[in-house]
Scaffold this motif. Structure first.
Motif, PDB file in Angstrom:
ATOM      1  N   VAL A  14      -2.268  42.496  10.183  1.00 36.96           N
ATOM      2  CA  VAL A  14      -3.685  42.178  10.013  1.00 36.96           C
ATOM      3  C   VAL A  14      -4.510  43.428  10.290  1.00 36.96           C
ATOM      4  N   ALA A  15      -5.437  43.739   9.402  1.00 31.78           N
ATOM      5  CA  ALA A  15      -6.391  44.831   9.624  1.00 31.78           C
ATOM      6  C   ALA A  15      -7.749  44.239   9.977  1.00 31.78           C
ATOM      7  N   VAL A  16      -8.292  44.649  11.098  1.00 27.12           N
ATOM      8  CA  VAL A  16      -9.610  44.200  11.543  1.00 27.12           C
ATOM      9  C   VAL A  16     -10.575  45.361  11.339  1.00 27.12           C
ATOM     10  N   GLU A  96      -2.314  51.565   4.726  1.00 25.98           N
ATOM     11  CA  GLU A  96      -1.825  50.576   5.687  1.00 25.98           C
ATOM     12  C   GLU A  96      -1.184  49.349   5.040  1.00 25.98           C
ATOM     13  N   LYS A  97      -1.716  48.946   3.889  1.00 31.49           N
ATOM     14  CA  LYS A  97      -1.215  47.772   3.159  1.00 31.49           C
ATOM     15  C   LYS A  97      -1.090  46.520   4.043  1.00 31.49           C
ATOM     16  N   PRO A  98      -2.197  46.086   4.662  1.00 26.10           N
ATOM     17  CA  PRO A  98      -2.126  44.885   5.504  1.00 26.10           C
ATOM     18  C   PRO A  98      -1.944  43.624   4.671  1.00 26.10           C
ATOM     19  N   ASP A  99      -1.469  42.575   5.325  1.00 25.36           N
ATOM     20  CA  ASP A  99      -1.343  41.275   4.666  1.00 25.36           C
ATOM     21  C   ASP A  99      -2.668  40.528   4.612  1.00 25.36           C
ATOM     22  N   ARG A 100      -3.566  40.857   5.541  1.00 26.56           N
ATOM     23  CA  ARG A 100      -4.869  40.190   5.602  1.00 26.56           C
ATOM     24  C   ARG A 100      -5.871  41.137   6.249  1.00 26.56           C
TER      25      ARG A 100
END
Length: 389
Positions: A14-16, A96-100
C-alpha cells in the motif's frame, strides 16, 4: 525470494500519499494501523505541499517518508503545482508499483495522487470521503479536488453517515462506502495522551498560555483562499474588537501563506491581549485547543477536532462541507461579516447556558477508532475478502 517479495506475497503493498499538515495528522493513525498488519508493506510518499508544517507532524509521529518530492516553489500557481504533483507522484508509483494507493481529503496532493494512480490503473482508497459544500468555489479549490478523488476511488471511507449519503446520492456504489468516523479524532486523542505523559512536548505554547493565565482563550485560525482580501479584513476587524474585552485573550497561530501572514501581523501584532505564534507542532496545537474557551476558524479540520474537547466552533466561512457539526450544534456558521462574528462570539462569552449547549453537544465526527476500521477494509481487500459496511 527476497524479504520484500515475501511481504508482498503475504500481505500486499500500500502506498500512502500525503503532502500537507492536515493530511499528515489524519493519516498518521492510518499509517500506524497499517504498519501493525503482519506482511503488509507500507510506502509513504510525501509531496511537501506544506513543508515546515508537514515535517512537524511527521517528526512527531515518527514517520520518515520513503519518498519526498519537495514540490513547492515560491509563487507557484495551482496549475504548475498540479503538473509537478501528477508527474512526481506518477514517477514514484512507476518504481514502487503498489497494489493500492491511499489518499486523504481534498488537497491538490490527494487529487493528483488519485489521478496518477488512475493513469496506472492502481485502485484508490479515499480517507474522509463524501464531504460536500455543493459550491465549487467554497471551499476553493478543495470542493472540486475532493469530488475528483471520489470519481476515481473504488473505496470510500466516509467519516459520517451524512458524508456516506452524499456519495450514494452521486450514484457511488454503496458496497464501496464505509462509515468509519474521522481519523482526526484518533490523532487528537493519541496526541493528547502523549502530551499528558510527556509535558515537554508542549514547550512551544505553554509560555503563551501562562502569559494569558486567568483569561478566556479564543483560538483563531484563518487561511482560506476565498477569504483573502475583504474577508480577511473583516475577520481581523472582529478580532481587534474582541481583544479589547478585559477577560479575553486571542491566540492566533499564523499561517505561512504570504496572502495572510503580513496582514495579520500588521493588524494584530501590537495588541497586548493578542499572541501571534508561529505554526505549532501538533502536540502544542492540541494543548492550545484543550485550554481554549472557544474557536474562531475558517479551517475544516478544527470543525472536527474542537468538539472532541467540548470547544464551541464559530466557522468563518459562508458554507461548510461539514454540516454535521452545524446540525449537531457543535459549530455555527458566521461567515466573514464582522458584526455577525462579534454577535455570535459575545453570545457564547456572555451566556453560560448558550455556551454549555454548544460545548456539551455530541461530537458527530467519530470515536477515535477510525484507523482500525480503515485497516480492516484495506487488508481484507488485499486478501481478496470483503468487509460488511
Amino acid at each position: 525470494m527476497t524479504d520484500m517479495e515475501r511481504e508482498e506475497q503475504a500481505g500486499g503493498h500500500v502506498a500512502v500519499i500525503l503532502g500537507t499538515r492536515p493530511e499528515a495528522i489524519k493519516l498518521f493513525p492510518v499509517i500506524a494501523a497499517l504498519r501493525e498488519e503482519a506482511g503488509l508493506r507500507v510506502t509513504v510518499i510525501a509531496t511537501g505541499q506544506h513543508r515546515e508544517m508537514l515535517d512537524q507532524v511527521l517528526a512527531m509521529a515518527d514517520i520518515v517518508p520513503d519518498h519526498d518530492l519537495a514540490v513547492m516553489q515560491p509563487g507557484q500557481t495551482l496549475d504548475a503545482l498540479t503538473a509537478r504533483l501528477v508527474t512526481g507522484i506518477g514517477s514514484v508509483l512507476d518504481s514502487e508499483k503498489p497494489d493500492r494507493v491511499v489518499v486523504q481529503g481534498d488537497t491538490a496532493t490527494a487529487m493528483c495522487g488519485a489521478l496518477a494512480a488512475y493513469y496506472r490503473q492502481i485502485p484508490v482508497a479515499h480517507v474522509e470521503a463524501g464531504l460536500r459544500s455543493y459550491n465549487i468555489y467554497h471551499p476553493w479549490p478543495e470542493e472540486v479536488n475532493r469530488k475528483m478523488v471520489g470519481a476515481i476511488a473504488d473505496m470510500h471511507f466516509a467519516p459520517t453517515e451524512t458524508a456516506a449519503q452524499a456519495l450514494r446520492n452521486e450514484a457511488v456504489d454503496p458496497a464501496s462506502i464505509y462509515v468509519t468516523g474521522n481519523s482526526v479524532i484518533d490523532a487528537l486523542h493519541l496526541t493528547h495522551a502523549r502530551v499528558a505523559a510527556e509535558p515537554d512536548l508542549v514547550q512551544a505554547i505553554q509560555p503563551v498560555l501562562d502569559r494569558h493565565a486567568g483569561k478566556r482563550i479564543i483560538l483563531i485560525t484563518t487561511h482560506r483562499r476565498e477569504n483573502f482580501g475583504a474577508g480577511l479584513d473583516h475577520i481581523l476587524d472582529a478580532v481587534t474588537e474582541l481583544a479589547q474585552l478585559p477577560d479575553v485573550a486571542c491566540i492566533l497561530p499564523m499561517h505561512l501563506n504570504p496572502n495572510v501572514r503580513p496582514f495579520v501581523e500588521e493588524r494584530l501584532a501590537s495588541i497586548e491581549s493578542v499572541s501571534l505564534v508561529e505554526p505549532l507542532d501538533y502536540p502544542s496545537f492540541t494543548w492550545l485547543l484543550w485550554h481554549s474557551y472557544l474557536v474562531l476558524t475558517d479551517s475544516g479540520g478544527l470543525q472536527e477536532e474542537a468538539p472532541a474537547f467540548g470547544k464551541p466552533v464559530l466557522v468563518m466561512r459562508e458554507t461548510t462541507e461539514r454540516p454535521e457539526g452545524i446540525d449537531a450544534g457543535t459549530a455555527r456558521l458566521v461567515g466573514t461579516d464582522r458584526a455577525k462574528i462579534l454577535a455570535e462570539t459575545h453570545a457564547l462569552l456572555k451566556d453560560e447556558a448558550a455556551y454549555l449547549a454548544v460545548a456539551r453537544a455530541s461530537n458527530p465526527f467519530g470515536d477515535g477508532a477510525a484507523a482500525g476500521r480503515i485497516r480492516t477494509v484495506i487488508t481484507a481487500s488485499l486478501a481478496g475478502k470483503s468487509v460488511a459496511n
